[in-house]
Design an enzyme around this catalytic site. Structure first.
Site, PDB file in Angstrom:
ATOM      1  N   GLY A   1       5.415   3.279   0.098  1.00 53.72           N
ATOM      2  CA  GLY A   1       6.025   4.118  -0.936  1.00 53.72           C
ATOM      3  C   GLY A   1       5.138   4.122  -2.161  1.00 53.72           C
ATOM      4  O   GLY A   1       3.930   3.897  -2.069  1.00 53.72           O
TER       5      GLY A   1
ATOM      6  N   GLU B   1       4.350   6.695 -10.944  1.00 52.31           N
ATOM      7  CA  GLU B   1       5.264   7.308  -9.974  1.00 52.31           C
ATOM      8  C   GLU B   1       6.685   6.802 -10.196  1.00 52.31           C
ATOM      9  O   GLU B   1       7.653   7.528 -10.021  1.00 52.31           O
ATOM     10  CB  GLU B   1       4.846   6.971  -8.544  1.00 52.31           C
ATOM     11  CG  GLU B   1       3.626   7.726  -8.065  1.00 52.31           C
ATOM     12  CD  GLU B   1       3.245   7.318  -6.648  1.00 52.31           C
ATOM     13  OE1 GLU B   1       3.852   7.831  -5.707  1.00 52.31           O
ATOM     14  OE2 GLU B   1       2.353   6.451  -6.513  1.00 52.31           O
TER      15      GLU B   1
ATOM     16  N   SER C   1       0.859  -1.191   0.000  1.00 45.49           N
ATOM     17  CA  SER C   1       0.000   0.000   0.000  1.00 45.49           C
ATOM     18  C   SER C   1       0.887   1.230   0.000  1.00 45.49           C
ATOM     19  O   SER C   1       2.104   1.130   0.071  1.00 45.49           O
ATOM     20  CB  SER C   1      -0.895   0.000   1.240  1.00 45.49           C
ATOM     21  OG  SER C   1      -0.128   0.365   2.367  1.00 45.49           O
ATOM     22  N   LYS C   2       0.220   2.363  -0.043  1.00 48.87           N
ATOM     23  CA  LYS C   2       0.906   3.664  -0.062  1.00 48.87           C
ATOM     24  C   LYS C   2       1.930   3.803   1.076  1.00 48.87           C
ATOM     25  O   LYS C   2       2.911   4.523   0.934  1.00 48.87           O
ATOM     26  CB  LYS C   2      -0.131   4.789   0.095  1.00 48.87           C
ATOM     27  CG  LYS C   2      -0.841   5.100  -1.187  1.00 48.87           C
ATOM     28  CD  LYS C   2      -0.139   6.251  -1.891  1.00 48.87           C
ATOM     29  CE  LYS C   2      -0.558   6.372  -3.333  1.00 48.87           C
ATOM     30  NZ  LYS C   2       0.547   6.719  -4.208  1.00 48.87           N
ATOM     31  N   ARG C   3       1.642   3.133   2.182  1.00 49.90           N
ATOM     32  CA  ARG C   3       2.556   3.212   3.319  1.00 49.90           C
ATOM     33  C   ARG C   3       3.967   2.768   2.932  1.00 49.90           C
ATOM     34  O   ARG C   3       4.946   3.174   3.522  1.00 49.90           O
ATOM     35  CB  ARG C   3       2.083   2.283   4.445  1.00 49.90           C
ATOM     36  CG  ARG C   3       1.083   2.857   5.377  1.00 49.90           C
ATOM     37  CD  ARG C   3       0.742   1.870   6.472  1.00 49.90           C
ATOM     38  NE  ARG C   3       0.200   0.626   5.935  1.00 49.90           N
ATOM     39  CZ  ARG C   3       0.789  -0.562   6.035  1.00 49.90           C
ATOM     40  NH1 ARG C   3       1.932  -0.686   6.659  1.00 49.90           N
ATOM     41  NH2 ARG C   3       0.225  -1.628   5.509  1.00 49.90           N
TER      42      ARG C   3
END
Ligand code: GLU
Length: 486
Positions: free
Chosen positions: A247, A253, A243-245
């Site tokens: 990175g 991106e 997940s975004k946690r």
């Protein structure tokens, strides 16, 4: 008949690395077997889907170089067909009408202690009988259509997990067409896969629980059931779902971070697949040649950004410098550098800078970071390097650097060999090791403790700039010697 595979993302967000990996496995298998790779955009959730997300998915696939043979098809365009097929199952008695509201059904099932509300829905349909059901439908009473799940087992031979089996008893008579006329996800997927003649479905493990329902639909329709393969989840290094946690999770991106598409493809291929030997750096052609579902792991894969960086560094180092230049210039511009940072330099200077930096950087963006001393002035000296190289003996260091600079000023040629020879001679005359000259010199001309090979650096900076920087460092050292550390 050659294999037909599809990638079926829902356009409710950017192209996630998990989705990209699913797309890649489908693409690799299609290319390996000479089959077709189809894109279907599953946009039936009108509220969460958007054209911008569809475009992001298309851009992500194009950036990765996963070319389509067919599509994009849009699931929303098949809604009439989905509904007609649900009605066909109703006519054939393989599905039945449910006139209750979900709330009614749930409350009554709870009251009667029935675990699966659909058991009650089926009972009510049977009690009502066909005639009454037809009459109410004819009178315009809204109803959902539920699939009648037969007794028995639903099995398939998963291309990743091997034999899979579900007891039909555990599967609800699920709704296939809602009372508002909208088809449910599982119906839409089966209908579209059949329409697009998909014979092999490769998707994430999170879809395993949908598969028995979909197989039961194929069987109800009397269609050939495709082969299924469920690829393992991707986890972050802490073992939790990526997940975004952890990175960046969007493919775009990584593009923005200077990751090369070929490196990303190679890295993603190894997330859940391995060739069975030590080979890791594989071109696209090599991946296509070696890819097989037999070697897809059953267990989750860990997304290791360190490894991605390493992989990217390998690709960068192997790329011809000339091909890296445009990417480098783009990254420089994105970082705020203008052409005036290098326009005064001779032709080929940028190419040489790129050649020097690309072999030690892990991304084009890291190259930009390492290029700073070559593009702009040295304004500060890195603290830890300064503590070691400058602050211990400022006066002595200044003197040695000045001696070296005087010798450099006389160099007949400004090339690596001559400069190295001069430096070694000066060091010998001062009775110190060459390292004692090189480290302070590096700090003087780059402001940093680490750089490419010092003689390459000097050549790239040129005589004038090198001497000016050494002179500045000497001034700085003399201030340090006076106890003025500013
Ligand atoms: N649209 C589904 C998703 O994005 C995939 C459906 C499938 O592959 O069968 O998770």
């Amino acid at each position: 008949m050659s294999i037909r595979l599809r990638f079926a993302p829902s356009p409710t967000g950017y192209l996630h690395v998990g989705g990209a990996r699913t797309a890649l496995f489908n693409w690799l298998l299609a290319r390996h077997e000479g089959g077709a790779f189809v894109l279907r955009i599953e946009d039936t959730d009108r509220e969460r889907s958007s054209d911008a997300h569809t475009q992001a998915i298309l851009d992500g696939l194009a950036w990765l170089g996963l070319d389509l043979d067919e599509g994009p098809f849009f699931q929303s365009e098949g809604v009439e067909r989905h509904a007609a097929q649900a009605r066909r199952l109703l006519e054939e008695g393989k599905a039945y009408r449910d006139f209750s509201t979900p709330d009614e059904l749930r409350v009554e099932a709870e009251r009667q202690g029935i675990g699966h509300p659909s058991v009650l829905a089926r009972r009510w349909a049977e009690e009502m009988g066909d005639e009454e059901s037809d009459r109410r439908a004819g009178a315009g009473d809204p109803f959902a259509i539920r699939l009648r799940i037969p007794a028995g087992q639903t099995r398939w031979e998963d291309l990743v997990h091997g034999p899979m089996s579900f007891d039909n008893h555990d599967i609800d008579d699920f709704v296939i067409l809602r009372a508002d006329g909208s088809p449910v996800y599982n119906l839409a997927v089966v209908s579209d896969d059949a329409e697009q003649r998909i014979d092999t479905v490769i998707r994430g493990d999170d879809h395993i629980s949908n598969t028995p329902k979909q197989i039961l639909l194929y069987e109800a329709f009397g269609w050939d059931v495709p082969r299924f393969g469920h690829v393992p989840m991707i986890l972050g290094p802490d073992g939790k779902r990526l997940s975004k946690r952890h990175g960046a999770t969007a493919v775009e991106e990584y593009a923005g971070q200077g990751i090369l598409p070929d490196a990303m493809v190679n890295f993603l291929a190894l997330l859940g697949w391995n060739p069975g030997d030590e080979e890791e750096v594989m071109s696209r052609a090599r991946l296509v040649e070696r890819f097989s579902m037999e070697r897809v792991n059953h267990t989750s894969a860990v997304f290791d950004t360190e490894k991605l960086g390493w992989m990217n560094g390998r690709y960068l180092a192997a790329m011809p410098a000339g091909d890296v230049v445009p990417l480098f210039v783009e990254a420089l511009e994105a970082d705020g550098w203008g052409g005036d940072a290098w326009s005064d330099r001779e032709d080929g200077w940028l190419l040489e800078l790129v050649a020097l930096l690309k072999v030690r950087a892990r991304s084009v963006n890291e190259m930009v970071e390492q290029a700073r001393p070559f593009l702009g002035e040295v304004e500060t000296y890195e603290e830890s390097a300064s503590a070691k190289q400058f602050e211990k003996d400022p006066a002595g260091t200044a003197e040695r650097l000045a001696t070296l600079a005087a010798a450099f000023a006389e160099a007949p040629e400004w090339d690596e060999e001559d400069l190295e020879e001069i430096l070694r001679e000066v060091a010998a005359s001062l009775e110190i090791g060459a390292g004692k000259m090189i480290h302070p010199l590096r700090l003087a001309v780059t402001g940093r403790g680490i750089s490419p090979g010092i003689f390459d650096v000097l050549v790239l900076l040129g005589r004038e700039e090198t001497l000016a920087r050494v002179a500045n460092a000497c001034k700085h050292l003399s201030r340090l010697g006076d106890g003025d550390v500013s």
